[in-house]
Design an enzyme around this catalytic site. Structure first.
Site, mmCIF file in Angstrom:
data_model
loop_
_atom_site.group_PDB
_atom_site.id
_atom_site.type_symbol
_atom_site.label_atom_id
_atom_site.label_comp_id
_atom_site.label_asym_id
_atom_site.label_seq_id
_atom_site.Cartn_x
_atom_site.Cartn_y
_atom_site.Cartn_z
ATOM 1 N N PHE A 68 1.039 -1.091 -0.031
ATOM 2 C CA PHE A 68 0.010 0.029 -0.035
ATOM 3 C C PHE A 68 0.953 1.281 0.161
ATOM 4 O O PHE A 68 1.802 1.306 0.605
ATOM 5 C CB PHE A 68 -0.863 -0.010 1.145
ATOM 6 C CG PHE A 68 -2.283 0.949 1.207
ATOM 7 C CD1 PHE A 68 -3.258 0.609 0.742
ATOM 8 C CD2 PHE A 68 -1.913 1.910 1.957
ATOM 9 C CE1 PHE A 68 -4.170 1.471 0.717
ATOM 10 C CE2 PHE A 68 -2.891 2.874 2.021
ATOM 11 C CZ PHE A 68 -4.233 2.643 1.461
ATOM 12 N N ARG A 84 -12.214 -4.537 -7.391
ATOM 13 C CA ARG A 84 -12.181 -5.197 -6.505
ATOM 14 C C ARG A 84 -13.733 -5.580 -5.808
ATOM 15 O O ARG A 84 -14.304 -4.541 -5.836
ATOM 16 C CB ARG A 84 -11.312 -4.579 -5.172
ATOM 17 C CG ARG A 84 -9.753 -4.185 -5.542
ATOM 18 C CD ARG A 84 -9.065 -3.946 -4.363
ATOM 19 N NE ARG A 84 -9.678 -2.468 -3.578
ATOM 20 C CZ ARG A 84 -9.168 -2.206 -2.386
ATOM 21 N NH1 ARG A 84 -8.044 -2.695 -2.161
ATOM 22 N NH2 ARG A 84 -9.971 -1.027 -1.807
ATOM 23 N N ASP A 116 1.568 -5.682 7.875
ATOM 24 C CA ASP A 116 0.403 -4.805 7.970
ATOM 25 C C ASP A 116 -0.705 -5.521 7.896
ATOM 26 O O ASP A 116 -0.815 -6.432 6.642
ATOM 27 C CB ASP A 116 0.498 -3.640 6.913
ATOM 28 C CG ASP A 116 -0.697 -2.508 6.917
ATOM 29 O OD1 ASP A 116 -1.615 -3.036 7.610
ATOM 30 O OD2 ASP A 116 -0.322 -1.400 6.574
ATOM 31 N N TYR A 150 -11.052 -0.188 10.271
ATOM 32 C CA TYR A 150 -12.363 0.298 9.494
ATOM 33 C C TYR A 150 -12.724 -0.479 8.394
ATOM 34 O O TYR A 150 -13.444 -0.127 7.710
ATOM 35 C CB TYR A 150 -12.150 1.807 9.239
ATOM 36 C CG TYR A 150 -10.879 2.217 8.631
ATOM 37 C CD1 TYR A 150 -10.403 1.853 7.292
ATOM 38 C CD2 TYR A 150 -9.701 2.931 9.275
ATOM 39 C CE1 TYR A 150 -9.595 2.210 6.700
ATOM 40 C CE2 TYR A 150 -8.620 3.127 8.653
ATOM 41 C CZ TYR A 150 -8.175 3.047 7.488
ATOM 42 O OH TYR A 150 -7.178 3.386 6.870
ATOM 43 N N LYS A 151 -11.743 -1.525 7.921
ATOM 44 C CA LYS A 151 -12.010 -2.415 6.907
ATOM 45 C C LYS A 151 -12.945 -3.596 7.484
ATOM 46 O O LYS A 151 -14.109 -3.403 7.792
ATOM 47 C CB LYS A 151 -10.877 -2.876 6.154
ATOM 48 C CG LYS A 151 -9.916 -1.547 5.362
ATOM 49 C CD LYS A 151 -8.949 -1.808 5.050
ATOM 50 C CE LYS A 151 -8.303 -0.498 4.692
ATOM 51 N NZ LYS A 151 -6.765 -0.604 4.036
#
Ligand SMILES: *Cc1c(COP(=O)(O)O)cnc(C)c1O
Length: 436
Positions: free
Chosen positions: A141, A396, A221, A246-247
């Site tokens: 990322f 995605r 991560d 938050y995912k």
């Protein structure tokens, strides 16, 4: 961009075998009841839970309760609220520890993903002798890559020499390549558990064992795996980890992040010391020298944002109820079903699956690669499907297991097929700076 239900594409829905199969699976899904705990929108197929998980009624109630405590108790809320604020971060951390396979004192819930990564590297990336390199990979990322580069500079070194970014093989990483880069010149290696574009799940146990053997510290991560994939960080001997909540954890936009620090590093004094990292029993003695909390809790810096921690505490409660093993089982079944439908219903439309087929190499989302991906993703939104797009060509689709039905997956593929057949994506405008 607003998302509409797109009824035109659902005209004359055929009662095909796949739909019947989807309904059979939904009827026997042990997690089916959790969907009602979340705010889903009628007619909208939300496939972006790997970017922002949905709001649950539990999390909403927790925010309201924190607001009421602020209104009615003000400063007394720190100790007198129904969920006392003073120890809220420690409570959530102890419960999250189970989710990542760690001892409670190895996890802190604090700060943000990228800042926590910086903080841990500030302490653990200490080039010495020939071991000067920080190892990562080109598919990580962007924020992680920025942090790695900055940390090499902070150490007084030149990223063009001491930041090693292992290359990909057609959008995927090969663990052998990562291990080869962990040589006698490497000090620390940082990878993501699940790659944000492809959805590839790395073999963290193998990488951690190889790192230990070679004298390299390793961190992960977990932003794209926490809440959807089980972890055993302590057993694997991982040195450190960071993640956002938050995912798949559904803790709310920008909610407080997590960090893990293996017990073997607990003697370290955090470089960014702040009073919230104090031993809780001494914090209000207001000592002029820092008395750190034991373990990962010492890595907290400042007063936690309670209005953001409250929904996280409730969201973690839902994950505990559902059980991470059952969540993983459903997630794999959903992505398997999706891949099978894509193979059979979207052949000939130019899609290529970018996600590994083997279940043990797959996280929670599926990547469909298409040269026209940006337009297809934009068009899907017009027809009630919320995917996301990551340049250059990745759409995605994340069927987040706590609120996605097998029938939803079937509908997504069905709408996608109808759209491609009618070439409707060609009319869609790609939103500027497509970030979604
Ligand atoms: C989502 C995500 C982030 C987000 O970082 P923040 O600091 O929370 O904005 C970082 N890294 C990875 C791998 C992610 O998936």
């Amino acid at each position: 961009m607003t998302v509409s239900a797109g009824p035109t594409l659902d005209d004359d829905l055929p009662l095909d075998d796949d739909l019947l199969e989807a309904r059979r699976r939904d009827a026997s899904d042990p997690l089916a009841a959790f969907r009602r705990r979340f705010y889903t929108r009628d007619g909208v197929l939300y496939m972006d839970g790997n970017s922002l998980g949905l709001l649950s009624r539990d999390a909403e109630a927790a925010v309201q309760s924190a607001l009421a405590a602020w209104r009615d108790q003000a400063v007394e809320g720190w100790t007198g609220a129904p969920e006392p604020w003073f120890t809220m971060a420690e409570r959530v951390a102890a419960r999250q520890a189970a989710l990542v396979g760690a001892a409670p004192d190895e996890v802190a819930v604090t700060g943000s993903t990228t800042a926590n990564l910086h903080h841990l590297l500030l302490a653990l990336y200490r080039p010495r002798g020939r071991r000067t390199r920080l190892v990562g990979d080109v598919l990580n990322f962007p924020s992680d890559l920025y942090a790695l580069e900055a940390q090499v500079r902070r150490a007084g070194l030149d990223p063009s020499r001491d930041l090693i970014l292992v290359g990909d093989r057609d959008g995927l990483l090969d663990e052998d390549d990562l291990i080869a880069a962990m040589d006698e010149r490497a000090a620390v290696a940082v990878f993501s558990s699940v790659l944000y574009r492809s959805g590839q799940l790395l073999d963290m146990a193998r990488l951690a064992a190889a790192a230990r053997e070679r004298g390299v510290l390793i961190g992960f991560d977990l932003s794209h795996s926490v809440g959807v994939v089980p972890h055993r960080l302590s057993d694997w001997g991982v040195d450190f980890a960071v993640w956002c909540n938050y995912k798949y954890v559904n803790g709310g936009p920008g909610t407080v992040a997590g960090l893990y620090l293996n017990r073997r590093h607990h003697g370290l004094v955090p470089p960014l010391t702040g009073w919230w990292g104090s031993d809780k029993r001494r914090q209000f003695e207001m000592l002029s020298t820092f008395v750190p909390a034991e373990g990962a809790a010492a890595w907290q810096v400042s007063t936690p944002p309670i209005l953001s921690l409250a929904p996280l505490e409730a969201a973690v409660g839902i994950l505990e109820e559902a059980g991470i093993e059952r969540i993983r089982a459903k997630s794999l079944a959903l992505t398997e079903f999706l891949l099978d439908l894509v193979d059979r219903h979207l052949a000939g439309f130019g899609f290529r699956v970018g996600t590994p087929r083997e279940p043990h190499r797959r996280g929670g989302h599926v990547a469909l690669r298409h040269p026209d991906g940006a337009r297809i993703a934009a068009a899907l939104r017009l027809y009630g499907v919320v995917p996301d797009f990551r340049p250059p060509d990745v759409i995605r689709l994340a069927p987040s297991p706590l609120y996605t039905r097998f029938e939803d997956v079937w509908l997504v593929v069905r709408r996608l097929r109808a759209m491609m057949e009618q070439r409707l994506h060609l009319q869609a405008a790609v939103p500027e700076g497509t970030v979604t």
